[in-house]
Design a protein around this motif. Structure first.
Motif, PDB file in Angstrom:
ATOM      1  N   ASP A  60      -8.242   0.635  -3.565  1.00 65.47           N
ATOM      2  CA  ASP A  60      -6.919   0.014  -3.405  1.00 65.47           C
ATOM      3  C   ASP A  60      -6.624  -0.091  -1.906  1.00 65.47           C
ATOM      4  N   HIS A 103      -1.148  10.419  -5.278  1.00 63.52           N
ATOM      5  CA  HIS A 103      -2.520  10.439  -5.796  1.00 63.52           C
ATOM      6  C   HIS A 103      -3.473  10.522  -4.627  1.00 63.52           C
ATOM      7  N   ARG A 198       5.265   6.733   6.766  1.00 61.61           N
ATOM      8  CA  ARG A 198       5.835   5.889   5.719  1.00 61.61           C
ATOM      9  C   ARG A 198       5.336   6.535   4.436  1.00 61.61           C
ATOM     10  N   ASP A 200       4.434   6.690   0.622  1.00 63.63           N
ATOM     11  CA  ASP A 200       4.000   5.781  -0.430  1.00 63.63           C
ATOM     12  C   ASP A 200       4.419   6.239  -1.825  1.00 63.63           C
ATOM     13  N   HIS A 329       2.742  -5.485   3.048  1.00 64.74           N
ATOM     14  CA  HIS A 329       1.376  -5.741   2.595  1.00 64.74           C
ATOM     15  C   HIS A 329       1.267  -5.870   1.074  1.00 64.74           C
ATOM     16  N   ASP A 330       2.354  -5.620   0.359  1.00 63.35           N
ATOM     17  CA  ASP A 330       2.333  -5.734  -1.105  1.00 63.35           C
ATOM     18  C   ASP A 330       3.038  -6.994  -1.595  1.00 63.35           C
TER      19      ASP A 330
HETATM   20  C1  NOJ Z   1       2.329   1.259  -2.723  1.00 64.66           C
HETATM   21  C2  NOJ Z   1       1.441   0.666  -1.676  1.00 64.66           C
HETATM   22  O1  NOJ Z   1       2.236  -0.016  -0.761  1.00 64.66           O
HETATM   23  C3  NOJ Z   1       0.451  -0.203  -2.407  1.00 64.66           C
HETATM   24  O2  NOJ Z   1      -0.287  -1.019  -1.535  1.00 64.66           O
HETATM   25  C4  NOJ Z   1      -0.424   0.680  -3.225  1.00 64.66           C
HETATM   26  O3  NOJ Z   1      -1.262  -0.106  -4.040  1.00 64.66           O
HETATM   27  C5  NOJ Z   1       0.381   1.612  -4.147  1.00 64.66           C
HETATM   28  N1  NOJ Z   1       1.541   2.149  -3.522  1.00 64.66           N
HETATM   29  C6  NOJ Z   1      -0.463   2.766  -4.590  1.00 64.66           C
HETATM   30  O4  NOJ Z   1      -0.679   3.654  -3.525  1.00 64.66           O
END
Ligand code: NOJ
Length: 561
Positions: A60, A103, A198, A200, A329-330
């Motif tokens: 990921d 995680h 930051r 997560d 980035h998401d």
């Molecule tokens: C949020 C992050 O910004 C994202 O990119 C990631 O896939 C998930 N959390 C899991 O860590």
């Protein structure tokens, strides 16, 4: 609200993999970040958040950490990181890393040891459950699709929990030993010179236990994790402990990725003694989302965007300091999402920049936003890297959406949109790498790139510089950083306007969020025009004539309100 060192700063997010590649392997690196520090300084940036660059299989893209104490060789070395911290310090800049502790990776030593001895010390770092007759402990759907349970390698009857990808096993925060490991690691980084983190996916660290099913919400028989999160109580105990053990003694900065916070808990999260310094406003990000998947999402209009942003500003009031973004980035690119299709001209992009940047709160720029980077067009699903896009594509097809529409859906919402390489110049691969970029460069780089904008006084880049300068100008700083937020002309269609106000000063931000011109009343006499995204500002008889997508910032006198 107590004043803090970071309130008047400008913050910037770097996605290292796509920022700047110095060794020609097609992947951005820490040396690339160091190389561009002066560029960021010139833009006005003070605080820089790096998306994960720890050792990771990148299932990921680094949000699956295999070693919290080491830099992935693809990004560089610990020496590079130390150099970055030192170079940033020289420039009065602050580096944040991404704290991913809901995680880790299934390639982390803890998980490997848990597989070897599921009932021993490390087994207790995770959620491992016995499965009888194939009945999983609960029917939650992971954020990236499929059940949250996966067979523990080497054990037929044991399953582990992963609310994200199966390569991201959830850490068991109920275990005090695990929590100690996390705090130790955080303090190790903070002692090394990191300014903060930051944080997560943090709401997920508290599970509603024991595991149980909730009503299925799709044909797969599974249900959204949100059902559980809604019931989970007590995340604050963990977060308060984390604050006291790590952030507080270091006076560090922390910004939470907090979805689903409960409104009454805002003071606990970002009040004066909150768990975090700040958290992101996602009201507009989640607008129109559907539990059925991206294909069922609805778009967002200018009025919706304004209403979302204003709702957050009202909710936060003076409780704390929110972090304002238009993308990360998401998410898709802000200019492609919040400006209606076909209207994202440089003027419109600058308008969007104006209205979010001057809100009360910390303004964040995501890499490439400052030059107006846009979503990327797709020819085929094979061009897509993002696991979330691929899952949503499958969900859409299963729901009967055509391949063409499903691909378009990814163009609109996919995470790769923000992850395409930074467009530095018009040379091959946008000057990002001399090798083969790990992800396709947006073909529009020949028009949209930094080199084309750097010395153009009318460019989007120069406009972002001006916004940052204005917010830091001693003559306006107190008002723009701390002044109250007061909506203006809130019921006007396609208008986004608000006052920032202290006892001594009132600043009006007013924008015409459409292509047709509009004439709008002003709430007071204009003392000074502080900024405008286009050359002509026409003010007469207490009114302002705004061109399409014009945004103007005015210092006012004698406001009656
Ligand atoms: C949020 C992050 O910004 C994202 O990119 C990631 O896939 C998930 N959390 C899991 O860590």
């Amino acid at each position: 609200m107590k004043k803090q060192w970071w309130h008047g700063k400008t913050a910037y997010q770097i996605y290292p993999k796509s920022f700047f590649d110095t060794n020609g392997d097609g992947i951005g690196d820490l040396q690339g970040v160091i190389r561009k520090l002066d560029y960021l300084k010139d833009l006005g940036v003070d605080i820089v958040w790096l998306s994960p660059c720890y050792v990771s299989p990148l299932a990921d893209q680094g949000y699956d950490i295999a070693d919290y104490y080491a830099i992935d060789p693809r990004f560089g070395t610990m020496e590079d990181m130390d150099q970055l911290l030192a170079e940033a310090k020289k420039r009065d800049m602050y580096i944040l890393m991404d704290l991913v502790v809901n995680h880790c990776s299934d390639e982390h030593e803890w998980f490997k040891k848990a597989c070897e001895d599921p009932f021993g010390k490390y087994g207790k770092y995770f959620y491992i459950e016995q499965v009888k007759d194939g009945k999983l402990p609960c029917n939650w759907r992971s954020y990236f699709g499929g059940p949250v349970w996966e067979k523990l390698p080497g054990h037929d009857d044991l399953y582990y929990l992963h609310v994200f990808h199966k390569k991201q096993p959830d850490l068991n925060w109920e275990n005090p030993e695990l929590r100690e490991e996390i705090y130790k690691m955080m303090n190790w980084w903070l002692d090394r010179g990191l300014a903060g983190f930051r944080i997560d996916a943090i709401i997920n660290i508290k599970k509603a236990l024991p595991f149980k099913d909730y009503p299925a919400d799709r044909e797969d028989g599974l249900c959204s994790v949100h059902n559980m999160l809604h019931e989970a109580k007590g995340v604050g105990v963990f977060l308060g402990e984390m604050r006291d053990r790590t952030f507080k003694p270091h006076n560090s900065f922390s910004v939470g990725e907090v979805f689903n916070e409960k409104e009454e808990e805002l003071p606990d999260f970002i009040g004066d003694d909150g768990y975090f310094s700040s958290m992101f406003d996602f009201a507009e990000t989640v607008f129109g989302q559907s539990g059925d998947g991206w294909h069922a999402s609805s778009g967002i209009t200018p009025d919706d965007y304004r209403n979302c942003v204003f709702a957050t500003q009202r909710k936060i009031g003076q409780i704390g300091y929110i972090s304002n973004i238009i993308e990360n980035h998401d998410e898709p690119r802000g200019v492609s999402r919040y400006i209606p299709e076909g209207e994202a001209t440089p003027a419109a992009k600058k308008m969007l920049a104006t209205v979010y940047f001057l809100l009360r709160g910390l303004p964040w720029i995501y890499q490439g936003q400052e030059i107006g980077m846009e979503n990327i067009k797709l020819n085929s699903i094979d061009e897509v890297d993002d696991i979330s896009s691929i899952d949503n594509y499958k969900v859409a097809l299963a729901a009967g959406v055509s391949e063409k529409e499903a691909l378009h859906m990814i163009e609109l919402y996919g995470r790769d949109n923000a992850r395409t390489p930074f467009q530095w110049n018009a040379s091959e691969n946008a000057g990002f790498t001399t090798g083969t970029p790990w992800l396709r460069v947006n073909p529009n780089y020949t028009q949209i790139n930094l080199a084309a904008q750097k010395d153009d006084p009318d460019s989007i880049f120069q406009y972002y510089r001006a916004l940052s300068r204005l917010r830091k100008d001693p003559a306006y700083q107190e008002t723009l950083v701390y002044g109250a937020f007061i909506p203006y002309l809130e019921d006007h269609h396609n208008v986004m306007a608000y006052l920032r106000r202290t006892d001594d000063q009132t600043i009006l931000v007013i924008a015409n969020y459409q292509t047709q011109p509009q004439t709008l009343p002003l709430p007071g006499k204009v003392n000074r025009i502080l900024l405008a995204n286009t050359g002509n500002v026409s003010i007469q008889n207490g009114q302002i004539d705004l061109e399409g997508y014009q945004a103007v910032v005015l210092e006012l006198g004698n406001v009656i309100q």
